[in-house]
Design a protein around this motif. Structure first.
Motif, PDB file in Angstrom:
ATOM      1  N   PRO A  41       0.827  -1.218   0.000  1.00  0.00           N
ATOM      2  CA  PRO A  41       0.000   0.000   0.000  1.00  0.00           C
ATOM      3  C   PRO A  41       0.856   1.261   0.000  1.00  0.00           C
ATOM      4  CG  PRO A  41      -0.865  -1.596   1.543  1.00  0.00           C
ATOM      5  CD  PRO A  41       0.439  -2.144   1.070  1.00  0.00           C
ATOM      6  N   GLY A  42       0.556   2.155  -0.916  1.00  0.00           N
ATOM      7  CA  GLY A  42       1.270   3.420  -0.984  1.00  0.00           C
ATOM      8  C   GLY A  42       2.634   3.348  -1.629  1.00  0.00           C
ATOM      9  N   LYS A  43       2.992   2.190  -2.144  1.00  0.00           N
ATOM     10  CA  LYS A  43       4.307   2.038  -2.758  1.00  0.00           C
ATOM     11  C   LYS A  43       4.174   1.601  -4.213  1.00  0.00           C
ATOM     12  CE  LYS A  43       6.895   0.979   1.450  1.00  0.00           C
ATOM     13  NZ  LYS A  43       7.878   0.051   2.080  1.00  0.00           N
ATOM     14  N   GLN A  44       5.250   1.773  -4.955  1.00  0.00           N
ATOM     15  CA  GLN A  44       5.262   1.341  -6.341  1.00  0.00           C
ATOM     16  C   GLN A  44       5.470  -0.163  -6.434  1.00  0.00           C
ATOM     17  OE1 GLN A  44       8.317   3.741  -8.303  1.00  0.00           O
ATOM     18  NE2 GLN A  44       6.740   5.142  -9.044  1.00  0.00           N
ATOM     19  N   ARG A  45       5.004  -0.725  -7.542  1.00  0.00           N
ATOM     20  CA  ARG A  45       5.233  -2.145  -7.795  1.00  0.00           C
ATOM     21  C   ARG A  45       6.728  -2.362  -8.011  1.00  0.00           C
ATOM     22  NH1 ARG A  45       1.288  -5.253 -11.910  1.00  0.00           N
ATOM     23  NH2 ARG A  45      -0.138  -4.116 -10.541  1.00  0.00           N
ATOM     24  N   GLU A  46       7.249  -3.427  -7.396  1.00  0.00           N
ATOM     25  CA  GLU A  46       8.670  -3.695  -7.503  1.00  0.00           C
ATOM     26  C   GLU A  46       8.926  -5.155  -7.861  1.00  0.00           C
ATOM     27  OE1 GLU A  46      10.614  -3.106  -3.734  1.00  0.00           O
ATOM     28  OE2 GLU A  46       9.432  -4.633  -2.716  1.00  0.00           O
ATOM     29  N   LEU A  47      10.046  -5.373  -8.536  1.00  0.00           N
ATOM     30  CA  LEU A  47      10.434  -6.734  -8.875  1.00  0.00           C
ATOM     31  C   LEU A  47      10.874  -7.476  -7.624  1.00  0.00           C
ATOM     32  CD1 LEU A  47      11.234  -8.927 -11.009  1.00  0.00           C
ATOM     33  CD2 LEU A  47      13.505  -7.881 -10.995  1.00  0.00           C
ATOM     34  N   ASP A  89       7.325  -7.861   4.000  1.00  0.00           N
ATOM     35  CA  ASP A  89       7.015  -8.609   2.779  1.00  0.00           C
ATOM     36  C   ASP A  89       5.530  -8.538   2.443  1.00  0.00           C
ATOM     37  OD1 ASP A  89       9.342 -11.087   3.892  1.00  0.00           O
ATOM     38  OD2 ASP A  89       9.676  -9.598   2.311  1.00  0.00           O
ATOM     39  N   THR A  90       4.737  -7.962   3.339  1.00  0.00           N
ATOM     40  CA  THR A  90       3.300  -7.841   3.110  1.00  0.00           C
ATOM     41  C   THR A  90       3.032  -7.001   1.866  1.00  0.00           C
ATOM     42  OG1 THR A  90       2.739  -8.091   5.444  1.00  0.00           O
ATOM     43  CG2 THR A  90       1.135  -6.954   4.036  1.00  0.00           C
ATOM     44  N   ALA A  91       2.276  -7.557   0.940  1.00  0.00           N
ATOM     45  CA  ALA A  91       1.992  -6.873  -0.331  1.00  0.00           C
ATOM     46  C   ALA A  91       1.065  -7.752  -1.167  1.00  0.00           C
ATOM     47  CB  ALA A  91       3.278  -6.607  -1.109  1.00  0.00           C
ATOM     48  N   VAL A  92       0.591  -7.179  -2.250  1.00  0.00           N
ATOM     49  CA  VAL A  92      -0.056  -7.985  -3.284  1.00  0.00           C
ATOM     50  C   VAL A  92       1.042  -8.435  -4.247  1.00  0.00           C
ATOM     51  CG1 VAL A  92      -1.741  -8.053  -5.150  1.00  0.00           C
ATOM     52  CG2 VAL A  92      -2.217  -6.715  -3.083  1.00  0.00           C
TER      53      VAL A  92
END
Length: 121
Positions: A41-47, A89-92
């Motif tokens: 949340p609130g961050k850019q998608r990252e590899l 590490d929580t993310a989609v």
């Protein structure tokens, strides 16, 4: 084109493990590289990690030595084994595939709908 479907997300305590899987489907396609990305949340998608058809891998520094990416070229699947999970590490998590398809081998880059990974402290 090529469709991707992820599975395996969920809720886990810090220090635990999860395994994500992604399957590609479609007709007349060839995948060159597959990978996992994540977006908090609130961050850019990252590899997170990616892998070529030849098996070469690349990892984000934040997950090296904890996550392992693998793929089955015959089944057009890619997996991400995540160990020693941390709250950060929580993310989609999104699966991505890059390749060519169709009679003229047109290039594509497909994304799955994403799967939620939540790591509690």
């Amino acid at each position: 084109q090529v469709q991707l479907v992820e599975s395996g997300g969920g809720l886990v305590q810090a220090g635990g493990s999860l395994r994500l899987s992604c399957a590609a489907s479609g007709s007349s396609f060839r995948i060159n590289a597959m990978g996992w990305y994540r977006q908090a949340p609130g961050k850019q998608r990252e590899l997170v990690a990616d892998i070529t058809s030849g098996g070469s891998t690349n990892y984000a520094d934040s997950v090296k030595d904890r996550f392992t990416i693998s793929r089955d070229n015959a089944k057009n699947t890619v997996s991400l084994q995540m160990n020693s999970l941390k709250p950060e590490d929580t993310a989609v998590y999104y699966c991505n595939a890059v390749g060519v398809y169709g009679l003229t081998w047109k290039g594509f880059s497909s994304w799955g709908p994403g799967t939620q990974v939540t790591v509690s402290s």
